[in-house]
Design an enzyme around this catalytic site. Structure first.
Site, mmCIF file in Angstrom:
data_model
loop_
_atom_site.group_PDB
_atom_site.id
_atom_site.type_symbol
_atom_site.label_atom_id
_atom_site.label_comp_id
_atom_site.label_asym_id
_atom_site.label_seq_id
_atom_site.Cartn_x
_atom_site.Cartn_y
_atom_site.Cartn_z
ATOM 1 N N CYS A 90 -0.691 2.324 -4.924
ATOM 2 C CA CYS A 90 -1.369 3.525 -5.360
ATOM 3 C C CYS A 90 -0.390 4.614 -5.449
ATOM 4 O O CYS A 90 0.687 4.586 -4.646
ATOM 5 C CB CYS A 90 -2.676 3.680 -4.139
ATOM 6 S SG CYS A 90 -3.560 2.271 -3.909
ATOM 7 N N HIS B 168 0.837 -1.231 -0.008
ATOM 8 C CA HIS B 168 0.084 0.164 0.042
ATOM 9 C C HIS B 168 0.908 1.063 -0.138
ATOM 10 O O HIS B 168 1.799 1.291 0.944
ATOM 11 C CB HIS B 168 -0.990 0.071 1.443
ATOM 12 C CG HIS B 168 -1.927 -1.031 1.332
ATOM 13 N ND1 HIS B 168 -2.846 -1.003 0.462
ATOM 14 C CD2 HIS B 168 -2.065 -2.177 1.873
ATOM 15 C CE1 HIS B 168 -3.708 -2.013 0.690
ATOM 16 N NE2 HIS B 168 -3.331 -2.797 1.584
#
Lengths: 620, 304
Positions: free
Chosen positions: B209, B167
């Site tokens: 991301c 992440h």
């Protein structure tokens, strides 16, 4: 520079001759060493009372003393011999385990459970042949090397908060033993891969080729162990064992017999591992498969009236064994039976698939340790609690000892507790059959190394004497929960923190099984291990202690609040110092007036221009 | 910034001609070293390394583990041995009690390929995957006791693949839910590596991301970086496996693998074809690559 062709050819010939001589010398040297290095592989299968099957793989490599063989190895893994030489290890045992050994169902008295029932996670202990002052530093380097060798986080045992130095509670020694355990370490294929690479045939041939990884890791218990013993006279002996308890997936499933009882599942090696054994490892000295039928089953067979051969009224083995061995216990009464298969007789055309088929429903039980030891936590809240250890009599002692008043059973307890669980050893209380007893009545000898915050764990070694007639004993110890620094919390701190398993051993009870072998030349290392005098041992559960965790978002919150307060303070201060109230409005008014005047002027100018043009045209 | 103009497309023919002649980094075998020029001071490419990092813990991040293991399998299949791979996995999925298929990790719901296999070697696992250990691996600054299998022993002739997944966000990558690796930390580490001659060429692939922001601070020559999404975009998972119960692979890695599965050790595909295979509509994000640093090094190489 070019040499004349004849000289070049002569030179070439001489160099080739020299090379051949060197090779011959090396070959002879290795041949000498190879003659003394040995490798044996064995597999033991045993049906368990709760419809499961135990498979125990045993690989032994031995190397002669270093002075004789030098540094060349033929079968023995070089990584291990380098490890032993560099760290001066005289004994080492490293085990990787997942699952809990079910002492009630799978037995606690035989050499299999004593040697192969290990605490969950990683357990490492080592005895060094060094002066005491150097051992801690060597232990640290050893943990790092092992973590690189076995793809596990064994390096977490390097700091003094993780290991301890028991004197007699674990194994009697003179201070050169170090013990450490990591209960939460995961065990998976990446630990098995390097372990298998230490074998000469790896998992490509021989018994290790049966290890279908999904089967091994789907089991109820699996424990891989590396045990090595090194001495100047005998060289290095390396034992690698893998013990797996599996649920055989048979087509028959739960069969009901005509008598109404449930048959035990019939299984074979193919059911357990999805593979058959197609030959031995060619460099192994011997390669054998054993099927062990426990005393409980043998007694039932005797009761049914038939003799214990591989095909009797209760069960039948799928392949006829090559030999059968019977255990002789002290009373010269036959106990367990062992059926042996020599893998040499099988190959890829005729693979070996040992299996057992049950004919009649059967219930039996395995011999258990004199007391079933278990451990649990008491108390609630995040401030304090208690560790309780209970010993439940299993009725074994009544068979072996008389019930006179002087009869007592000794138990040795060894427990290591991390420093953040601060145990108060003075609060030790003992209850025997519900009655509180004085410590001096029950505890014969106790050695405690109290914990120091962030430095040492708390180690406790206790020798207890229980009366033979006792049914249940409980020991309790109070503790306070400590605080860790915010950086010391693991990423999943809310799960809790583990207290490693405690070891309970019964020094008066000997767990050994002796299978007398017909052939003195063909000594099986597995059976040799069974014959060794070992005390009955059992490990308790791992305890999970929830500690207070801080709010990990607080540093961010503090920074946000502080910055906001500072911004407000400085903003207001600057406003107060620099802004003139009213001056702005006056300035604005002035500017507005000026603009109005200018506009008026512009308007009047334009009007005047208009009137002047009209007068001009009129005048014209 | 200058690199904002480098968007994939056929509008830079010269640059793409240069790229087309570049053999794929991970497919170069030991024997295919560039011919040494007699007077060249620069090193010859003679070994390949891979550093594969999964930074997420917990069962619902199964797909990050599957991403990393997919790359691991691909890299091993195409020629880099275990001794040259540093694999860092922050949690154990294969033998996790929640895994219905013990010792097996899948990246596709058809369960055709077991990524874990029989011979996996994980160098850093569990709590050892921290920012500190990651930077120590890259820069080579370890304590003396750390074993060789946990060190990146590259030299000035190494081509290194660095793959990170987990992440992330604007200029950071999250490690295990309690730490962050910032883009300038990464840039500093790469700069140290360059000064210590620890790589000849470095390919950084990031699947998180806002991945492109992680290498926005890089300045060292010889580095090629590709991220799965640009600033402000998320990278998405590919599909959910109802049997295992969680998503099993991310889109960017899925398409990267789809490209690599067609190749073997002797193929001569180029990075350009890899970059052209990324379709923003399939990825639901824009795969972004940064070549300005690499272009400088590439010019030097091609000139000889």
């Amino acid at each position: 520079m070019m040499m004349p062709p004849s000289t070049a050819r002569r030179l070439c010939f001489l160099s080739l001759l020299l090379l051949l001589l060197l090779l011959a010398a090396a070959a002879s040297a290795t041949a000498d060493a190879a003659a003394a290095e040995e490798f044996t592989e064995e597999l033991l299968l045993r049906p368990l009372p709760d419809r499961k099957a135990l498979a125990h793989f045993h690989f032994r490599s031995s190397a002669p003393p270093a002075s004789a063989a030098g540094r060349h190895h033929h079968l023995f893994p070089k990584a291990i011999s380098q490890l032993v030489q560099k760290f001066h290890i005289s004994e080492l045992e490293l085990s990787f385990t997942q699952g809990r050994w079910n002492y009630e169902q799978w037995g606690g008295y035989d050499p299999m459970s004593t040697n192969n029932a290990k605490p969950p996670g990683v357990e490492l202990w080592a005895i060094f042949d060094l002066p005491l002052a150097e051992i801690d530093a060597t232990w640290k380097n050893l943990t790092h090397t092992l973590s690189g060798l076995f793809c596990a986080s064994i390096n977490f045992l390097e700091s003094s908060t993780a290991f301890s130095a028991p004197r007699w509670g674990f194994k009697l020694n003179e201070g050169n033993l170090r013990y450490g355990a990591l209960p939460r370490e995961a065990v998976c294929t990446e630990n098995l891969t390097p372990w298998l690479k230490l074998l000469p045939c790896r998992d490509k041939a021989g018994i290790a080729s049966l290890l279908y990884r999904p089967s091994v890791y789907k089991g109820y218990y699996h424990s891989q162990k590396l045990k090595l013993k090194s001495s100047q006279s005998l060289g290095i002996i390396l034992d690698q064992t893998l013990t797996v308890v599996l649920q055989p997936n048979t087509v028959s499933g739960k069969q009901l017999h005509s008598t109404g009882g449930q048959l035990q599942p019939s299984w074979s090696m193919e059911h357990l591992f999805s593979k058959k054994l197609s030959g031995k490892c060619l460099v192994s000295k011997s390669s054998r498969v054993f099927v062990e039928i426990e005393k409980g089953i043998v007694d039932n067979v005797d009761k049914a009236g038939s003799d214990v051969s591989s095909n009797n009224d209760l069960f039948v083995l799928s392949t006829a064994p090559d030999r059968s061995l019977k255990e002789l216990d002290n009373l010269e009464v036959q106990s367990s039976s062992l059926y042996e298969y020599d893998v040499n007789n099988y190959n890829s055309d005729k693979p070996l698939n040992v299996g057992i088929t049950w004919k009649l429903p059967l219930i039996w039980s395995c011999t258990r340790a004199p007391y079933h030891a278990s451990r649990f936590l008491m108390g609630s809240g995040n401030e304090r609690g208690s560790i309780a250890m209970s010993f439940l009599s299993t009725g074994l002692d009544k068979q072996l000892v008389d019930s006179s008043n002087d009869c007592s059973i000794k138990a040795v307890v060894f427990q290591v507790v991390p420093w953040y669980v601060k145990v108060y050893y003075h609060s030790l209380e003992v209850f025997i059959d519900g009655n509180s007893k004085a410590i001096s009545e029950v505890v014969d000898k106790i050695h405690v190394t109290p914990s120091e915050d962030k430095l040492l764990p708390g180690t406790m070694e206790m020798l207890l004497k229980f009366p033979c007639s006792m049914q249940l004993a409980t020991l309790t110890l109070d503790f306070d929960k400590g605080f860790l620094h915010i950086d010391e919390y693991p990423p999943d701190a809310n799960q809790g923190f583990d207290i490693p398993s405690a070891l309970v051993s019964f020094p008066e009870f000997n767990s050994s099984r002796s299978y007398p072998e017909a052939d003195p030349l063909f000594v099986s290392p597995l059976l040799e291990n069974f014959k060794e005098d070992g005390v009955v041992k059992s490990y308790t559960e791992v305890l999970l202690v929830p500690l207070t965790t801080p709010d990990f978002s607080m540093p961010y919150n503090v920074i946000t609040f502080t910055c906001t307060v500072l911004a407000l303070y400085f903003g207001s201060l600057l406003n107060a110092l620099r802004r003139r109230i009213g001056e702005e409005e006056r300035g604005l008014k002035k500017a507005a007036l000026v603009r109005e005047l200018q506009f008026a002027l512009l308007q009047s100018q334009s009007q005047m221009l208009r009137w002047s043009t009209i007068y001009f045209f009129c005048w014209i | 910034m200058a690199f904002a103009r480098w968007v994939p497309g056929p509008s830079r023919p010269v640059l793409f001609f240069l790229l087309k002649t570049l053999p794929l980094l991970v497919l170069l075998t030991f024997s295919s070293a560039a011919p040494p020029a007699a007077s060249s001071p620069a090193a010859v490419h003679n070994n390949n390394w891979a550093v594969l990092v999964c930074t997420s813990r917990f069962w619902f991040n199964y797909r990050h583990m599957a991403n990393t293991l997919s790359l691991y399998r691909t890299v091993k299949r195409l020629g880099i041995p275990d001794e040259r791979i540093i694999l860092m996995l922050a949690d154990d999925m294969a033998c996790n009690p929640r895994n219905n298929y013990p010792a097996q990790v899948f990246n596709n719901e058809n369960h055709q390929l077991n990524l874990y296999g029989d011979n996996v070697e994980v160098d850093y696992r569990g709590y050892e995957v921290t920012v500190e250990n990651f930077l120590r691996v890259l820069t080579g600054r370890h304590e003396s006791a750390v074993p060789r299998s946990k060190r990146l022993l590259s030299d000035e002739g190494s081509h290194i693949l660095l793959y990170m997944t987990g992440h992330g966000g604007d200029e950071f990558l999250k490690f295990q839910d309690n730490e962050e690796l910032q883009s300038h930390d990464l840039a500093d580490a790469v700069k140290q590596m360059k000064e210590k001659h620890r790589f000849k060429e470095l390919l950084i692939m990031v699947d998180t991301c806002q991945a492109a922001t992680l290498f926005s601070q890089l300045q060292s020559p010889g580095v090629l970086a590709i991220g799965s999404s640009m600033k402000g975009e998320n990278s998405y998972s590919h599909h959910l496996d109802s049997d295992i119960g969680v998503s099993v692979v991310d889109r960017f890695t899925f398409h990267t693998l789809a490209f690599f599965e067609k190749l073997n050790m002797y193929s001569n595909a180029s990075l350009n074809s890899l970059f052209n295979s990324y379709d923003p509509s399939m990825l639901l994000s824009t795969a972004y690559y940064r070549m300005d640093l690499y272009k400088r090094a590439l010019n030097e190489v091609m000139a000889r």
